[in-house]
Design a protein around this motif. Structure first.
Motif, PDB file in Angstrom:
ATOM      1  N   TYR A  30       0.854  -1.182   0.000  1.00  0.00           N
ATOM      2  CA  TYR A  30       0.000   0.000   0.000  1.00  0.00           C
ATOM      3  C   TYR A  30       0.889   1.231   0.000  1.00  0.00           C
ATOM      4  CZ  TYR A  30      -3.810  -3.175   1.090  1.00  0.00           C
ATOM      5  OH  TYR A  30      -4.734  -4.185   1.038  1.00  0.00           O
ATOM      6  N   ALA A  31       0.562   2.200  -0.833  1.00  0.00           N
ATOM      7  CA  ALA A  31       1.392   3.386  -0.988  1.00  0.00           C
ATOM      8  C   ALA A  31       0.509   4.615  -1.153  1.00  0.00           C
ATOM      9  CB  ALA A  31       2.307   3.230  -2.202  1.00  0.00           C
ATOM     10  N   PRO A  32       1.072   5.791  -0.915  1.00  0.00           N
ATOM     11  CA  PRO A  32       0.293   7.015  -1.157  1.00  0.00           C
ATOM     12  C   PRO A  32      -0.177   7.094  -2.601  1.00  0.00           C
ATOM     13  CG  PRO A  32       2.285   7.510   0.089  1.00  0.00           C
ATOM     14  CD  PRO A  32       2.403   6.077  -0.362  1.00  0.00           C
ATOM     15  N   ALA A  33      -1.240   7.810  -2.829  1.00  0.00           N
ATOM     16  CA  ALA A  33      -1.842   7.895  -4.163  1.00  0.00           C
ATOM     17  C   ALA A  33      -0.868   8.448  -5.194  1.00  0.00           C
ATOM     18  CB  ALA A  33      -3.101   8.752  -4.106  1.00  0.00           C
ATOM     19  N   THR A  34       0.091   9.273  -4.758  1.00  0.00           N
ATOM     20  CA  THR A  34       1.037   9.883  -5.692  1.00  0.00           C
ATOM     21  C   THR A  34       2.255   8.994  -5.971  1.00  0.00           C
ATOM     22  OG1 THR A  34       2.112  10.993  -3.822  1.00  0.00           O
ATOM     23  CG2 THR A  34       0.384  12.217  -4.998  1.00  0.00           C
ATOM     24  N   PHE A  35       2.336   7.845  -5.337  1.00  0.00           N
ATOM     25  CA  PHE A  35       3.503   6.956  -5.482  1.00  0.00           C
ATOM     26  C   PHE A  35       3.526   6.356  -6.883  1.00  0.00           C
ATOM     27  CE2 PHE A  35       5.600   2.815  -5.174  1.00  0.00           C
ATOM     28  CZ  PHE A  35       6.749   3.125  -4.460  1.00  0.00           C
ATOM     29  N   ASP A  36       4.684   6.426  -7.543  1.00  0.00           N
ATOM     30  CA  ASP A  36       4.856   5.845  -8.877  1.00  0.00           C
ATOM     31  C   ASP A  36       5.369   4.411  -8.718  1.00  0.00           C
ATOM     32  OD1 ASP A  36       5.412   5.128 -11.465  1.00  0.00           O
ATOM     33  OD2 ASP A  36       6.924   6.689 -11.810  1.00  0.00           O
ATOM     34  N   PRO A  37       4.598   3.386  -9.099  1.00  0.00           N
ATOM     35  CA  PRO A  37       5.025   2.010  -8.879  1.00  0.00           C
ATOM     36  C   PRO A  37       6.074   1.510  -9.866  1.00  0.00           C
ATOM     37  CG  PRO A  37       2.899   2.027  -9.966  1.00  0.00           C
ATOM     38  CD  PRO A  37       3.233   3.457  -9.656  1.00  0.00           C
ATOM     39  N   ALA A  38       6.309   2.218 -10.967  1.00  0.00           N
ATOM     40  CA  ALA A  38       7.222   1.723 -11.999  1.00  0.00           C
ATOM     41  C   ALA A  38       8.651   1.512 -11.475  1.00  0.00           C
ATOM     42  CB  ALA A  38       7.212   2.649 -13.207  1.00  0.00           C
ATOM     43  N   PRO A  39       9.253   2.469 -10.745  1.00  0.00           N
ATOM     44  CA  PRO A  39      10.595   2.216 -10.219  1.00  0.00           C
ATOM     45  C   PRO A  39      10.635   1.051  -9.240  1.00  0.00           C
ATOM     46  CG  PRO A  39      10.113   4.560 -10.221  1.00  0.00           C
ATOM     47  CD  PRO A  39       8.832   3.858 -10.525  1.00  0.00           C
ATOM     48  N   LEU A  40       9.596   0.891  -8.425  1.00  0.00           N
ATOM     49  CA  LEU A  40       9.542  -0.245  -7.495  1.00  0.00           C
ATOM     50  C   LEU A  40       9.467  -1.558  -8.254  1.00  0.00           C
ATOM     51  CD1 LEU A  40       9.270  -1.516  -4.691  1.00  0.00           C
ATOM     52  CD2 LEU A  40       6.812  -1.043  -4.795  1.00  0.00           C
ATOM     53  N   GLN A  41       8.622  -1.637  -9.268  1.00  0.00           N
ATOM     54  CA  GLN A  41       8.516  -2.839 -10.096  1.00  0.00           C
ATOM     55  C   GLN A  41       9.874  -3.202 -10.680  1.00  0.00           C
ATOM     56  OE1 GLN A  41       5.646  -4.755 -11.265  1.00  0.00           O
ATOM     57  NE2 GLN A  41       6.983  -6.034 -12.525  1.00  0.00           N
ATOM     58  N   ALA A  42      10.574  -2.211 -11.225  1.00  0.00           N
ATOM     59  CA  ALA A  42      11.873  -2.474 -11.843  1.00  0.00           C
ATOM     60  C   ALA A  42      12.897  -2.934 -10.809  1.00  0.00           C
ATOM     61  CB  ALA A  42      12.359  -1.210 -12.554  1.00  0.00           C
ATOM     62  N   ALA A  43      12.887  -2.324  -9.627  1.00  0.00           N
ATOM     63  CA  ALA A  43      13.850  -2.695  -8.590  1.00  0.00           C
ATOM     64  C   ALA A  43      13.576  -4.095  -8.048  1.00  0.00           C
ATOM     65  CB  ALA A  43      13.816  -1.667  -7.459  1.00  0.00           C
ATOM     66  N   LEU A  44      12.326  -4.439  -7.883  1.00  0.00           N
ATOM     67  CA  LEU A  44      11.975  -5.781  -7.428  1.00  0.00           C
ATOM     68  C   LEU A  44      12.394  -6.833  -8.441  1.00  0.00           C
ATOM     69  CD1 LEU A  44       8.417  -5.052  -5.952  1.00  0.00           C
ATOM     70  CD2 LEU A  44      10.476  -5.598  -4.647  1.00  0.00           C
ATOM     71  N   GLN A  45      12.148  -6.557  -9.716  1.00  0.00           N
ATOM     72  CA  GLN A  45      12.544  -7.504 -10.755  1.00  0.00           C
ATOM     73  C   GLN A  45      14.065  -7.646 -10.794  1.00  0.00           C
ATOM     74  OE1 GLN A  45      10.226  -9.305 -12.931  1.00  0.00           O
ATOM     75  NE2 GLN A  45      12.140 -10.468 -12.983  1.00  0.00           N
ATOM     76  N   ALA A  46      14.776  -6.535 -10.658  1.00  0.00           N
ATOM     77  CA  ALA A  46      16.244  -6.591 -10.672  1.00  0.00           C
ATOM     78  C   ALA A  46      16.774  -7.409  -9.497  1.00  0.00           C
ATOM     79  CB  ALA A  46      16.818  -5.182 -10.631  1.00  0.00           C
ATOM     80  N   ALA A  47      16.110  -7.308  -8.351  1.00  0.00           N
ATOM     81  CA  ALA A  47      16.570  -8.037  -7.167  1.00  0.00           C
ATOM     82  C   ALA A  47      16.460  -9.544  -7.358  1.00  0.00           C
ATOM     83  CB  ALA A  47      15.768  -7.595  -5.943  1.00  0.00           C
ATOM     84  N   VAL A  48      15.332 -10.017  -7.873  1.00  0.00           N
ATOM     85  CA  VAL A  48      15.180 -11.461  -8.057  1.00  0.00           C
ATOM     86  C   VAL A  48      15.997 -11.952  -9.250  1.00  0.00           C
ATOM     87  CG1 VAL A  48      12.956 -11.632  -6.880  1.00  0.00           C
ATOM     88  CG2 VAL A  48      13.000 -11.132  -9.333  1.00  0.00           C
ATOM     89  N   ASP A  49      16.189 -11.087 -10.259  1.00  0.00           N
ATOM     90  CA  ASP A  49      17.058 -11.464 -11.379  1.00  0.00           C
ATOM     91  C   ASP A  49      18.492 -11.683 -10.891  1.00  0.00           C
ATOM     92  OD1 ASP A  49      14.946 -11.309 -13.138  1.00  0.00           O
ATOM     93  OD2 ASP A  49      15.530  -9.373 -14.000  1.00  0.00           O
ATOM     94  N   GLU A  50      18.925 -10.850  -9.952  1.00  0.00           N
ATOM     95  CA  GLU A  50      20.268 -11.001  -9.403  1.00  0.00           C
ATOM     96  C   GLU A  50      20.402 -12.319  -8.654  1.00  0.00           C
ATOM     97  OE1 GLU A  50      23.266  -8.208  -6.846  1.00  0.00           O
ATOM     98  OE2 GLU A  50      21.302  -8.618  -5.945  1.00  0.00           O
ATOM     99  N   VAL A  51      19.411 -12.668  -7.843  1.00  0.00           N
ATOM    100  CA  VAL A  51      19.447 -13.943  -7.118  1.00  0.00           C
ATOM    101  C   VAL A  51      19.507 -15.098  -8.104  1.00  0.00           C
ATOM    102  CG1 VAL A  51      18.160 -15.465  -5.572  1.00  0.00           C
ATOM    103  CG2 VAL A  51      18.262 -13.015  -5.098  1.00  0.00           C
ATOM    104  N   ASP A  52      18.680 -15.053  -9.128  1.00  0.00           N
ATOM    105  CA  ASP A  52      18.651 -16.132 -10.114  1.00  0.00           C
ATOM    106  C   ASP A  52      19.976 -16.237 -10.854  1.00  0.00           C
ATOM    107  OD1 ASP A  52      17.325 -18.238 -11.431  1.00  0.00           O
ATOM    108  OD2 ASP A  52      16.803 -16.940 -13.110  1.00  0.00           O
ATOM    109  N   SER A  53      20.554 -15.102 -11.216  1.00  0.00           N
ATOM    110  CA  SER A  53      21.801 -15.118 -11.977  1.00  0.00           C
ATOM    111  C   SER A  53      22.964 -15.646 -11.148  1.00  0.00           C
ATOM    112  CB  SER A  53      22.137 -13.712 -12.491  1.00  0.00           C
ATOM    113  OG  SER A  53      22.511 -12.858 -11.430  1.00  0.00           O
ATOM    114  N   GLN A  54      22.874 -15.528  -9.848  1.00  0.00           N
ATOM    115  CA  GLN A  54      23.942 -16.006  -8.978  1.00  0.00           C
ATOM    116  C   GLN A  54      23.741 -17.448  -8.512  1.00  0.00           C
ATOM    117  OE1 GLN A  54      24.724 -13.376  -5.681  1.00  0.00           O
ATOM    118  NE2 GLN A  54      24.895 -11.564  -6.979  1.00  0.00           N
TER     119      GLN A  54
END
Length: 332
Positions: A27-51
């Motif tokens: 849950y986030a404030p109405a003005t929160f942009d979810p796109a950077p969070l989506q990208a950061a979450l994907q990058a985090a699990v991609d890093e785990v998988d790549s390692q």
């Protein structure tokens, strides 16, 4: 002026990882942009998988697996962290959790290649020593070396660690209430905006259907389930679970239907669920109590299902109604 739950916007994000999907409910404030969070979450699990993947020949883990005994191999800090946790739980579980079962996992067809009878014979006849006796970590210089032949498999811990990474990233965006998951491994940050815990349904261990068995209320904790009902091989008309028995170099012969564990981190919950599956109900429940773990063993008794709760959490909540369940903890 403080915000109420009606001031917050519900965000449900997800993406691919490790042959399945990750998800994040927050849950986030109405003005929160979810796109950077989506990208950061994907990058985090991609890093785990790549390692840590054994399905990617270029992963850091496979580089360690390919190295000759005695050679120091530089490794990423996150992989060193997971290896260290795996070795620690291996020692604490008396070898029931063993990250050195990669040869057996691959031989029985639970890796990228099909089952191979010759490799199965080699796995079940091998003179085994646990990984904690064959793998040395240098956490200061971020490197590892094997003392003898060793093929490491992190499928019993890497997804849980991936969920913990999702939680870390979510917190870094200033979000303190979230439910993060990869497949059936989940972690709850805080509580829901109205102050109530996150409702999690423990899955009934059915081979052919997905249904909830009981309800668990989770707050600032993680939960993982290991079971015999999602991934198996058929041998002589008998289902054999994907969970390996380090004592025999092959699948467990008579495991619990499932074991669910609640722990402070999802990496710990994931690994301990596997360890307790290997130990079985009696020895596993004894060790879980000694370790201060909350665990739920589900045992098949003919056509019936017997539950063995360990710890106050499951004793109080495992039999609750599943009608309002919003997420499911299922086998990895």
């Amino acid at each position: 002026m403080s915000k109420t739950c009606t001031d917050l916007r519900r965000l449900a994000l997800n993406g691919p990882t490790m042959g399945t999907r990750w998800s994040a409910l927050t849950y986030a404030p109405a003005t929160f942009d979810p796109a950077p969070l989506q990208a950061a979450l994907q990058a985090a699990v991609d890093e785990v998988d790549s390692q840590m993947s054994t399905w990617r020949p270029d992963s850091a883990l496979m580089r360690l697996n390919a190295a000759p005994p005695g050679a120091w191999v530089p490794l990423p800090a996150r992989l060193i962290e997971v290896l260290a946790c795996g070795l620690e739980i291996g020692r604490a579980s008396g070898g029931a959790f063993d990250i050195g079962m990669g040869d057996a996992v691959a031989a029985w067809g639970f890796g990228p290649a099909a089952a191979d009878p010759a490799r199965i014979r080699a796995a079940v006849t091998a003179q085994r020593r646990p990984a904690q006796d064959r793998l040395e970590l240098d956490r200061v210089n971020l490197r590892a070396r094997k003392h003898g032949p060793l093929q490491i498999d992190l499928n019993g811990i890497a997804k849980g660690y991936g969920v913990d990474r999702l939680a870390e990233v979510t917190r870094s965006f200033g979000l303190s209430a979230a439910l993060l998951a990869i497949d059936g491994e989940l972690r709850a940050l805080g509580s829901q905006p109205d102050g109530s815990p996150w409702p999690i349904a423990v899955e009934r261990p059915d081979y052919d259907a997905r249904a909830a068995l009981s309800l668990l209320a989770l707050q600032d904790a993680a939960v993982a389930t290991s079971g015999d009902y999602r991934h198996w091989v058929q041998v002589g008309g008998r289902r054999l679970s994907h969970t390996m028995d380090p004592r025999r170099g092959g699948p467990l012969l008579a495991p619990p239907a499932s074991v669910t564990v609640v722990a402070p981190s999802c990496m710990l919950a994931d690994a301990w669920a596997t360890a307790l599956m290997v130990l079985g109900c009696e020895a596993g429940a004894t060790l879980a109590a000694a370790q201060g773990l909350d665990a739920l063993f589900l045992i098949r008794d003919g056509d019936a299902l017997r539950t063995v709760p360990v710890g106050q959490l499951f004793g109080a909540q495992a039999a609750a109604s599943t009608a309002s369940a919003s997420a499911t903890s299922s086998t990895m």
